[in-house]
Design a protein around this motif. Structure first.
Motif, PDB file in Angstrom:
ATOM      1  N   VAL A   2       0.867  -1.176   0.000  1.00 55.72           N
ATOM      2  CA  VAL A   2       0.000   0.000   0.000  1.00 55.72           C
ATOM      3  C   VAL A   2       0.900   1.222   0.000  1.00 55.72           C
ATOM      4  O   VAL A   2       1.749   1.380   0.886  1.00 55.72           O
ATOM      5  CB  VAL A   2      -0.928   0.027   1.228  1.00 55.72           C
ATOM      6  N   THR A   3       0.735   2.079  -0.995  1.00 58.16           N
ATOM      7  CA  THR A   3       1.528   3.299  -1.094  1.00 58.16           C
ATOM      8  C   THR A   3       0.632   4.506  -0.853  1.00 58.16           C
ATOM      9  O   THR A   3      -0.372   4.690  -1.541  1.00 58.16           O
ATOM     10  CB  THR A   3       2.201   3.416  -2.468  1.00 58.16           C
ATOM     11  N   GLU A   4       0.996   5.290   0.151  1.00 52.65           N
ATOM     12  CA  GLU A   4       0.282   6.529   0.447  1.00 52.65           C
ATOM     13  C   GLU A   4       0.989   7.664  -0.285  1.00 52.65           C
ATOM     14  O   GLU A   4       2.180   7.901  -0.078  1.00 52.65           O
ATOM     15  CB  GLU A   4       0.269   6.792   1.950  1.00 52.65           C
ATOM     16  N   ARG A   5       0.219   8.351  -1.128  1.00 53.52           N
ATOM     17  CA  ARG A   5       0.788   9.407  -1.962  1.00 53.52           C
ATOM     18  C   ARG A   5       0.233  10.767  -1.580  1.00 53.52           C
ATOM     19  O   ARG A   5      -0.965  10.942  -1.405  1.00 53.52           O
ATOM     20  CB  ARG A   5       0.440   9.160  -3.427  1.00 53.52           C
ATOM     21  N   SER A   6       1.120  11.717  -1.499  1.00 50.96           N
ATOM     22  CA  SER A   6       0.730  13.111  -1.411  1.00 50.96           C
ATOM     23  C   SER A   6       1.675  13.891  -2.308  1.00 50.96           C
ATOM     24  O   SER A   6       2.622  13.323  -2.866  1.00 50.96           O
ATOM     25  CB  SER A   6       0.787  13.615   0.030  1.00 50.96           C
ATOM     26  N   ASP A   7       1.434  15.165  -2.439  1.00 50.09           N
ATOM     27  CA  ASP A   7       2.236  15.974  -3.349  1.00 50.09           C
ATOM     28  C   ASP A   7       3.717  15.903  -2.974  1.00 50.09           C
ATOM     29  O   ASP A   7       4.117  16.357  -1.909  1.00 50.09           O
ATOM     30  CB  ASP A   7       1.742  17.417  -3.313  1.00 50.09           C
TER      31      ASP A   7
ATOM     32  N   ILE B  40      -9.695   7.482  -0.180  1.00 49.96           N
ATOM     33  CA  ILE B  40      -9.744   7.566  -1.645  1.00 49.96           C
ATOM     34  C   ILE B  40      -8.718   6.607  -2.205  1.00 49.96           C
ATOM     35  O   ILE B  40      -7.522   6.704  -1.906  1.00 49.96           O
ATOM     36  CB  ILE B  40      -9.486   9.015  -2.110  1.00 49.96           C
ATOM     37  N   VAL B  41      -9.202   5.655  -3.037  1.00 47.68           N
ATOM     38  CA  VAL B  41      -8.331   4.613  -3.591  1.00 47.68           C
ATOM     39  C   VAL B  41      -8.559   4.546  -5.101  1.00 47.68           C
ATOM     40  O   VAL B  41      -9.447   3.843  -5.579  1.00 47.68           O
ATOM     41  CB  VAL B  41      -8.603   3.235  -2.950  1.00 47.68           C
ATOM     42  N   PRO B  42      -7.775   5.275  -5.881  1.00 45.11           N
ATOM     43  CA  PRO B  42      -7.931   5.217  -7.339  1.00 45.11           C
ATOM     44  C   PRO B  42      -7.497   3.862  -7.892  1.00 45.11           C
ATOM     45  O   PRO B  42      -6.793   3.089  -7.227  1.00 45.11           O
ATOM     46  CB  PRO B  42      -6.994   6.322  -7.843  1.00 45.11           C
ATOM     47  N   ALA B  43      -7.920   3.573  -9.105  1.00 42.63           N
ATOM     48  CA  ALA B  43      -7.450   2.363  -9.782  1.00 42.63           C
ATOM     49  C   ALA B  43      -5.950   2.481 -10.048  1.00 42.63           C
ATOM     50  O   ALA B  43      -5.461   3.527 -10.496  1.00 42.63           O
ATOM     51  CB  ALA B  43      -8.203   2.170 -11.090  1.00 42.63           C
ATOM     52  N   THR B  44      -5.206   1.419  -9.762  1.00 42.84           N
ATOM     53  CA  THR B  44      -3.760   1.410  -9.990  1.00 42.84           C
ATOM     54  C   THR B  44      -3.474   1.225 -11.470  1.00 42.84           C
ATOM     55  O   THR B  44      -4.069   0.356 -12.127  1.00 42.84           O
ATOM     56  CB  THR B  44      -3.098   0.279  -9.185  1.00 42.84           C
ATOM     57  N   THR B  45      -2.566   2.009 -12.017  1.00 42.92           N
ATOM     58  CA  THR B  45      -2.232   1.945 -13.437  1.00 42.92           C
ATOM     59  C   THR B  45      -0.915   1.213 -13.656  1.00 42.92           C
ATOM     60  O   THR B  45      -0.136   0.996 -12.717  1.00 42.92           O
ATOM     61  CB  THR B  45      -2.124   3.360 -14.021  1.00 42.92           C
ATOM     62  N   ALA B  46      -0.647   0.858 -14.907  1.00 43.57           N
ATOM     63  CA  ALA B  46       0.630   0.232 -15.251  1.00 43.57           C
ATOM     64  C   ALA B  46       1.796   1.166 -14.926  1.00 43.57           C
ATOM     65  O   ALA B  46       2.859   0.719 -14.477  1.00 43.57           O
ATOM     66  CB  ALA B  46       0.638  -0.144 -16.731  1.00 43.57           C
ATOM     67  N   ALA B  47       1.592   2.469 -15.137  1.00 44.40           N
ATOM     68  CA  ALA B  47       2.648   3.435 -14.803  1.00 44.40           C
ATOM     69  C   ALA B  47       2.905   3.466 -13.301  1.00 44.40           C
ATOM     70  O   ALA B  47       4.061   3.580 -12.864  1.00 44.40           O
ATOM     71  CB  ALA B  47       2.255   4.820 -15.312  1.00 44.40           C
ATOM     72  N   ASP B  48       1.844   3.349 -12.512  1.00 48.84           N
ATOM     73  CA  ASP B  48       2.007   3.297 -11.054  1.00 48.84           C
ATOM     74  C   ASP B  48       2.879   2.103 -10.664  1.00 48.84           C
ATOM     75  O   ASP B  48       3.792   2.220  -9.835  1.00 48.84           O
ATOM     76  CB  ASP B  48       0.650   3.144 -10.364  1.00 48.84           C
TER      77      ASP B  48
ATOM     78  N   GLU C  41      -4.371   7.744  -0.522  1.00 50.13           N
ATOM     79  CA  GLU C  41      -3.996   8.995   0.128  1.00 50.13           C
ATOM     80  C   GLU C  41      -3.545   8.703   1.561  1.00 50.13           C
ATOM     81  O   GLU C  41      -3.845   7.650   2.115  1.00 50.13           O
ATOM     82  CB  GLU C  41      -5.192   9.941   0.135  1.00 50.13           C
ATOM     83  N   PRO C  42      -2.868   9.631   2.210  1.00 47.89           N
ATOM     84  CA  PRO C  42      -2.493   9.417   3.608  1.00 47.89           C
ATOM     85  C   PRO C  42      -3.691   9.325   4.552  1.00 47.89           C
ATOM     86  O   PRO C  42      -3.635   8.639   5.572  1.00 47.89           O
ATOM     87  CB  PRO C  42      -1.621  10.633   3.936  1.00 47.89           C
ATOM     88  N   PHE C  43      -4.786  10.009   4.225  1.00 47.05           N
ATOM     89  CA  PHE C  43      -5.953  10.026   5.106  1.00 47.05           C
ATOM     90  C   PHE C  43      -6.674   8.684   5.084  1.00 47.05           C
ATOM     91  O   PHE C  43      -6.831   8.054   4.036  1.00 47.05           O
ATOM     92  CB  PHE C  43      -6.934  11.120   4.666  1.00 47.05           C
ATOM     93  N   SER C  44      -7.148   8.238   6.245  1.00 46.65           N
ATOM     94  CA  SER C  44      -8.002   7.065   6.336  1.00 46.65           C
ATOM     95  C   SER C  44      -8.865   7.180   7.585  1.00 46.65           C
ATOM     96  O   SER C  44      -8.390   7.621   8.634  1.00 46.65           O
ATOM     97  CB  SER C  44      -7.175   5.776   6.390  1.00 46.65           C
TER      98      SER C  44
END
Length: 453
Positions: A82-87, A217-225, A244-247
């Motif tokens: 699980v990767t939490e992404r922010s800017d 918020i959990v978007p669909a994972t892409t090949a680029a991801d 996202e970091p929030f849960s």
């Protein structure tokens, strides 16, 4: 090289590891409807609870339709990240809570074996709103609740558990339905009344269906991801999820079997979920649908692009502040103004790439609790909701095919209504395709029609 138990040690040291002995953990949870959200939310909470010392709450995931998640996770021994992404930042954790994934129509006996096993105490669900097979009036659609749905599986598992004296189950709905636990209990009861009335009394006496509110918020994972992740952690992870970091997870504390100490890892166990649930459905989910239909209409592809559009941002802020929040009877610790501000910041996260077309799916199943209840409350107060009415115009355009094929279980009926001479009445009138407590007034129809092409 692909992630697995055998090469787990090859992961980059920056990846946080769960640390417990997976082999010694027995299965205690079966999850129906495993997809992207469950690994990033309920399984993530359970993994951290086991890392904090809980035992025997490993998870068997069950896919009711596609074998995709089984193909992603089983060759990896159930492991994923699980990767939490922010800017400008990303933090990755290895999760070991899921032992294996079964595909229901390929391994029905194994699924039933897991559901009826004495050590299984919790069955959690993320089957989406349409997975509950509700008819237009909210009752169970018996035609839809047959083969392929979770109802026959649970009924057969109940029979086996009753015969073996294995005790009941806690059925934990984690889908975006108002009073999701009570709805699940009611619908399951209707199914049993039709197919096995004697089993209904066992279900009522032995099982519990707590309500929950889930928020991440959990978007669909892409090949680029996946490619970016592999370069960073040193292994290919076909089951990787980005979030996202929030849960947040709020759970009604009514269980009939042991449960993980989720509260030790920041879940909230409460006596009444409804204030949190209403805020999430009407504010976060309501704003998401507004972003989707209005954003697609203005040529945007992702949530962060739509919220950066000044016209759409103003609509979203109006919905959050003036339309949704005033309908929520907040709990003492809820600050709805701060929650709304935080939502706008979360939507603006450019690292998530949350697709608007993904949110736009299944509008007929989502909009009653996201928009129509809010509209009905304001209508009773003699008020209008201009932001939601603009969103409804965007949804009508979506049903007309403005964004490509309509992905909705009632697409045919809804698209025909949207193409009619009076789409608002055809969709929302007394005999409309999407009946609800809200009946559009003449002013509502005028406001919607003003935004239609």
């Amino acid at each position: 090289m692909r992630l697995s138990a055998g090469n787990r040690a090859r992961l980059d040291q920056a990846v946080a590891d769960f640390g417990y002995d997976r082999a010694s953990q027995q299965v205690g949870i079966v999850h129906l409807g495993i997809g992207a959200f469950h690994p990033a939310h309920q399984a993530w909470y359970t993994d951290r609870a086991m890392a904090a010392g809980d035992r025997d709450f490993a998870i068997v995931g069950v896919s009711l339709r596609s074998p995709a998640v089984a193909e992603q996770l089983n060759p990896q021994d159930g492991l994923y990240t699980v990767t939490e992404r922010s800017d400008g930042a990303a933090a990755t954790r290895l999760v070991g809570a899921v032992q294996r994934v079964l595909v229901a129509d390929q391994a029905r006996d194994a699924v039933l074996g897991s559901l009826s096993a004495a050590q299984t105490g919790i069955v959690s669900l993320t089957v989406t709103e349409k997975g509950y097979c509700r008819a237009a009036d909210g009752s169970l659609d018996f035609a839809a609740s047959g083969a392929g749905s979770f109802y026959p599986l649970l009924a057969e598992a109940f029979q086996q558990r009753r015969a073996a004296g294995a005790g009941g189950l806690t059925l934990l709905s984690c889908d975006n339905l108002a009073d999701n636990g009570r709805q699940l209990a009611r619908l399951m009861g209707e199914y049993l009344d039709r197919h096995d009335p004697a089993l209904r009394s066992w279900f009522d006496a032995e099982c519990a269906c707590p309500s929950t509110m889930v928020d991440r918020i959990v978007p669909a994972t892409t090949a680029a991801d996946r490619a970016e992740l592999a370069a960073r952690i040193g292994l290919d992870d076909h089951g990787a999820v980005m979030t996202e970091p929030f849960s947040q997870w709020v759970i009604e504390d009514t269980f009939v079997a042991p449960r993980p100490r989720w509260e030790a890892v920041r879940a909230e166990l409460v006596s009444d979920v409804r204030p949190y649930e209403m805020a999430k459905l009407r504010m976060l989910n309501g704003a998401h649908s507004l972003l989707a239909y209005c954003g697609l209409r203005r040529g945007h592809a992702y949530v962060h692009q739509a919220i950066a559009d000044p016209a759409i941002r103003q609509l979203v802020e109006t919905l959050l502040r003036d339309e949704a929040a005033p309908t929520v009877a907040a709990a003492p610790d809820q600050d709805l103004e701060r929650y709304g501000q935080a939502l706008v910041a979360r939507f603006a996260n450019p690292a998530l790439n949350h697709q608007l077309i993904q949110i736009a799916m299944d509008g007929s199943q989502k909009l009653p609790q996201r928009w129509l209840e809010t509209l009905a409350i304001h209508q009773a107060r003699g008020q209008q909701c201009p932001a939601i009415l603009t969103g409804i115009a965007g949804w009508i355009q979506h049903l007309r095919g403005a964004n490509g094929p309509v992905d909705d279980p009632r697409a045919g009926v809804l698209s025909a209504a949207a193409q009619s001479a009076d789409p608002v009445s055809a969709l929302f009138g007394p005999d409309g395709a999407l009946a609800s407590a809200w009946l559009p007034s003449a002013a509502d129809r005028a406001a919607i029609n003003a935004h239609l092409d």
